[in-house]
Design an enzyme around this catalytic site. Sequence first.
Site, PDB file in Angstrom:
ATOM      1  N   LYS A   1     -17.770  -7.058 -27.853  1.00 13.11           N
ATOM      2  CA  LYS A   1     -16.732  -6.779 -28.450  1.00 13.11           C
ATOM      3  C   LYS A   1     -16.311  -5.527 -28.026  1.00 13.11           C
ATOM      4  O   LYS A   1     -15.011  -5.180 -27.488  1.00 13.11           O
ATOM      5  CB  LYS A   1     -16.928  -6.365 -29.932  1.00 13.11           C
ATOM      6  CG  LYS A   1     -17.626  -7.514 -30.652  1.00 13.11           C
ATOM      7  CD  LYS A   1     -17.915  -7.230 -32.115  1.00 13.11           C
ATOM      8  CE  LYS A   1     -19.047  -6.066 -32.355  1.00 13.11           C
ATOM      9  NZ  LYS A   1     -20.286  -6.548 -31.976  1.00 13.11           N
TER      10      LYS A   1
ATOM     11  N   ARG B   1     -30.394  -5.777 -36.786  1.00 11.04           N
ATOM     12  CA  ARG B   1     -29.188  -5.504 -36.666  1.00 11.04           C
ATOM     13  C   ARG B   1     -28.729  -7.222 -36.686  1.00 11.04           C
ATOM     14  O   ARG B   1     -27.666  -7.617 -37.293  1.00 11.04           O
ATOM     15  CB  ARG B   1     -28.496  -5.033 -35.636  1.00 11.04           C
ATOM     16  CG  ARG B   1     -28.582  -3.490 -35.585  1.00 11.04           C
ATOM     17  CD  ARG B   1     -28.593  -2.981 -34.345  1.00 11.04           C
ATOM     18  NE  ARG B   1     -27.413  -2.962 -33.431  1.00 11.04           N
ATOM     19  CZ  ARG B   1     -27.152  -2.700 -32.158  1.00 11.04           C
ATOM     20  NH1 ARG B   1     -28.168  -2.122 -31.564  1.00 11.04           N
ATOM     21  NH2 ARG B   1     -26.121  -3.028 -31.571  1.00 11.04           N
TER      22      ARG B   1
ATOM     23  N   ARG C   1     -17.016  -5.946 -41.605  1.00 12.08           N
ATOM     24  CA  ARG C   1     -18.438  -6.656 -41.229  1.00 12.08           C
ATOM     25  C   ARG C   1     -19.059  -6.936 -42.450  1.00 12.08           C
ATOM     26  O   ARG C   1     -20.186  -7.558 -42.449  1.00 12.08           O
ATOM     27  CB  ARG C   1     -19.347  -5.415 -40.745  1.00 12.08           C
ATOM     28  CG  ARG C   1     -19.521  -5.465 -39.242  1.00 12.08           C
ATOM     29  CD  ARG C   1     -20.171  -4.274 -38.775  1.00 12.08           C
ATOM     30  NE  ARG C   1     -21.192  -4.300 -37.928  1.00 12.08           N
ATOM     31  CZ  ARG C   1     -20.866  -3.831 -36.956  1.00 12.08           C
ATOM     32  NH1 ARG C   1     -19.777  -3.138 -36.566  1.00 12.08           N
ATOM     33  NH2 ARG C   1     -21.861  -3.856 -35.774  1.00 12.08           N
TER      34      ARG C   1
ATOM     35  N   ARG D   1     -27.750  -2.265 -22.173  1.00 16.08           N
ATOM     36  CA  ARG D   1     -26.585  -1.615 -22.244  1.00 16.08           C
ATOM     37  C   ARG D   1     -26.794   0.006 -22.051  1.00 16.08           C
ATOM     38  O   ARG D   1     -27.519   0.625 -22.640  1.00 16.08           O
ATOM     39  CB  ARG D   1     -26.131  -1.891 -23.687  1.00 16.08           C
ATOM     40  CG  ARG D   1     -24.636  -1.277 -24.116  1.00 16.08           C
ATOM     41  CD  ARG D   1     -24.593  -1.450 -25.495  1.00 16.08           C
ATOM     42  NE  ARG D   1     -23.976  -0.106 -26.172  1.00 16.08           N
ATOM     43  CZ  ARG D   1     -22.526  -0.207 -26.276  1.00 16.08           C
ATOM     44  NH1 ARG D   1     -21.844  -1.351 -26.654  1.00 16.08           N
ATOM     45  NH2 ARG D   1     -22.038   0.789 -27.018  1.00 16.08           N
TER      46      ARG D   1
ATOM     47  N   ARG E   1     -28.584   3.476 -26.042  1.00 15.38           N
ATOM     48  CA  ARG E   1     -28.209   3.506 -27.539  1.00 15.38           C
ATOM     49  C   ARG E   1     -29.625   3.797 -28.283  1.00 15.38           C
ATOM     50  O   ARG E   1     -30.520   2.925 -27.786  1.00 15.38           O
ATOM     51  CB  ARG E   1     -27.376   2.743 -27.992  1.00 15.38           C
ATOM     52  CG  ARG E   1     -26.077   3.348 -28.171  1.00 15.38           C
ATOM     53  CD  ARG E   1     -24.859   2.369 -28.525  1.00 15.38           C
ATOM     54  NE  ARG E   1     -25.223   1.354 -29.656  1.00 15.38           N
ATOM     55  CZ  ARG E   1     -24.215   0.300 -30.018  1.00 15.38           C
ATOM     56  NH1 ARG E   1     -23.160   0.485 -29.430  1.00 15.38           N
ATOM     57  NH2 ARG E   1     -24.673  -0.609 -31.096  1.00 15.38           N
TER      58      ARG E   1
HETATM   59  P1  AP5 Z   1     -20.839  -4.601 -25.756  1.00 11.05           P
HETATM   60  O1  AP5 Z   1     -19.368  -4.747 -25.065  1.00 11.05           O
HETATM   61  O2  AP5 Z   1     -21.338  -3.301 -25.905  1.00 11.05           O
HETATM   62  O3  AP5 Z   1     -21.173  -5.386 -27.049  1.00 11.05           O
HETATM   63  P2  AP5 Z   1     -20.753  -5.041 -28.401  1.00 11.05           P
HETATM   64  O4  AP5 Z   1     -20.341  -6.518 -29.230  1.00 11.05           O
HETATM   65  O5  AP5 Z   1     -19.591  -4.247 -28.462  1.00 11.05           O
HETATM   66  O6  AP5 Z   1     -22.066  -4.741 -28.880  1.00 11.05           O
HETATM   67  P3  AP5 Z   1     -22.619  -3.600 -29.683  1.00 11.05           P
HETATM   68  O7  AP5 Z   1     -24.202  -3.532 -29.697  1.00 11.05           O
HETATM   69  O8  AP5 Z   1     -21.944  -2.371 -29.664  1.00 11.05           O
HETATM   70  O9  AP5 Z   1     -22.154  -4.069 -31.335  1.00 11.05           O
HETATM   71  P4  AP5 Z   1     -22.619  -3.887 -32.541  1.00 11.05           P
HETATM   72  O10 AP5 Z   1     -21.810  -4.468 -33.486  1.00 11.05           O
HETATM   73  O11 AP5 Z   1     -24.144  -4.041 -32.951  1.00 11.05           O
HETATM   74  O12 AP5 Z   1     -22.553  -2.297 -32.667  1.00 11.05           O
HETATM   75  P5  AP5 Z   1     -21.475  -1.256 -33.077  1.00 11.05           P
HETATM   76  O13 AP5 Z   1     -21.581   0.023 -32.110  1.00 11.05           O
HETATM   77  O14 AP5 Z   1     -20.141  -1.983 -33.364  1.00 11.05           O
HETATM   78  O15 AP5 Z   1     -21.766  -5.275 -24.406  1.00 11.05           O
HETATM   79  C1  AP5 Z   1     -23.184  -5.178 -24.859  1.00 11.05           C
HETATM   80  C2  AP5 Z   1     -23.612  -5.127 -23.260  1.00 11.05           C
HETATM   81  O16 AP5 Z   1     -23.775  -6.492 -22.755  1.00 11.05           O
HETATM   82  C3  AP5 Z   1     -23.071  -4.132 -22.267  1.00 11.05           C
HETATM   83  O17 AP5 Z   1     -24.086  -3.494 -21.608  1.00 11.05           O
HETATM   84  C4  AP5 Z   1     -22.035  -5.038 -21.526  1.00 11.05           C
HETATM   85  O18 AP5 Z   1     -21.921  -4.201 -20.305  1.00 11.05           O
HETATM   86  C5  AP5 Z   1     -22.792  -6.408 -21.590  1.00 11.05           C
HETATM   87  N1  AP5 Z   1     -21.905  -7.521 -21.500  1.00 11.05           N
HETATM   88  C6  AP5 Z   1     -20.859  -7.804 -22.463  1.00 11.05           C
HETATM   89  N2  AP5 Z   1     -20.036  -8.795 -22.142  1.00 11.05           N
HETATM   90  C7  AP5 Z   1     -20.962  -9.463 -21.153  1.00 11.05           C
HETATM   91  C8  AP5 Z   1     -20.887 -10.892 -20.600  1.00 11.05           C
HETATM   92  N3  AP5 Z   1     -19.990 -11.685 -21.086  1.00 11.05           N
HETATM   93  N4  AP5 Z   1     -22.030 -11.232 -19.814  1.00 11.05           N
HETATM   94  C9  AP5 Z   1     -22.916 -10.306 -19.387  1.00 11.05           C
HETATM   95  N5  AP5 Z   1     -23.108  -9.060 -20.061  1.00 11.05           N
HETATM   96  C10 AP5 Z   1     -22.201  -8.718 -20.982  1.00 11.05           C
HETATM   97  O19 AP5 Z   1     -22.228  -0.859 -34.508  1.00 11.05           O
HETATM   98  C11 AP5 Z   1     -23.288   0.151 -34.522  1.00 11.05           C
HETATM   99  C12 AP5 Z   1     -23.743   0.310 -35.882  1.00 11.05           C
HETATM  100  O20 AP5 Z   1     -22.679   1.167 -36.676  1.00 11.05           O
HETATM  101  C13 AP5 Z   1     -24.123  -0.823 -36.742  1.00 11.05           C
HETATM  102  O21 AP5 Z   1     -25.414  -1.381 -36.752  1.00 11.05           O
HETATM  103  C14 AP5 Z   1     -23.983  -0.359 -38.243  1.00 11.05           C
HETATM  104  O22 AP5 Z   1     -24.842   0.655 -38.573  1.00 11.05           O
HETATM  105  C15 AP5 Z   1     -22.586   0.599 -37.888  1.00 11.05           C
HETATM  106  N6  AP5 Z   1     -21.343   0.076 -38.268  1.00 11.05           N
HETATM  107  C16 AP5 Z   1     -20.323   0.058 -37.498  1.00 11.05           C
HETATM  108  N7  AP5 Z   1     -19.273  -0.768 -37.939  1.00 11.05           N
HETATM  109  C17 AP5 Z   1     -19.570  -0.793 -39.298  1.00 11.05           C
HETATM  110  C18 AP5 Z   1     -18.842  -1.487 -40.409  1.00 11.05           C
HETATM  111  N8  AP5 Z   1     -17.691  -2.068 -40.346  1.00 11.05           N
HETATM  112  N9  AP5 Z   1     -19.459  -1.460 -41.648  1.00 11.05           N
HETATM  113  C19 AP5 Z   1     -20.797  -0.908 -41.694  1.00 11.05           C
HETATM  114  N10 AP5 Z   1     -21.247  -0.473 -40.725  1.00 11.05           N
HETATM  115  C20 AP5 Z   1     -20.761  -0.203 -39.462  1.00 11.05           C
END
Ligand code: AP5
Length: 219
Positions: free
Chosen positions: A15, A172, A88, A128, A161
Amino acid sequence: MRLVFILIGPPGSGKGTQADMLCEKFGFVSYSTGAIFRNEMARGTAIGQRITPLMDKGLFVPDDIVMEAVIGRIQKTRRNVILDGFPRTLVQAKLLERFFQLAPGRFLPVAIEIGLPMREVYRRVSGRMSCDKCGKVYHVKFRPPRLTQRCDKCRRPLKFRSDATRAVVKTRIKVYQKETWPIVKFFRQRPIFKFFSVKGAQSIAAVSASIIKIVKKIT
Ligand code: AP5
């Protein structure tokens, strides 16, 4: 009418990576709720202190905090928006739908699901790294920086992270399946949202190409 792209998918589905690409290519503005909350934690704000024990365990931030963080930002900007990691929970999705219903003709919400088999999640998330200055995301194997563990743009050391340990990633994934999966069905069914699904288990460039096709179709 302003476009609001909603990127939905499990941890590591790409994402954040695809949101960056869309910002660079189309000049959209992206709001990552995860990044917003990590910033609150790093600054030690009242919100940051409240959510740290939840985020560190891989649990969700309470809906009221999330809604306040996102809706204010959508209202303040005049640009097309990407929501990365929001909504989410069904509660968040329904409140977002209500927000759009109360502003008829102002927004066109487009939900894009990036699917990824759960067995791929840990590989993605554990490799990552990101720059804490510009936020650019890398991967030790799939998107390595030019210099070992240094940001290509800022040259600052890259960081892993704190929620990328195997135990936290397991939580997660479980929370995603329980809380976020039902939203995909919700988006498919509600007429206010346009809904698309792309395969996340392809190269970064191939996923980008699928998403660009959708954006071009809409605009
Ligand atoms: P990346 O682009 O970072 O993937 P992502 O989907 O953004 O992954 P996240 O780990 O950031 O998602 P998440 O939803 O768990 O965390 P968030 O920060 O939103 O890619 C991942 C890796 O893969 C990178 O190294 C990239 O280079 C690689 N990659 C990407 N695409 C690829 C491909 N096609 N092929 C190969 N490699 C690839 O949330 C974190 C925390 O915040 C949550 O756990 C929660 O506690 C809180 N939170 C956030 N939003 C909310 C909400 N709306 N409600 C409640 N709590 C929330």
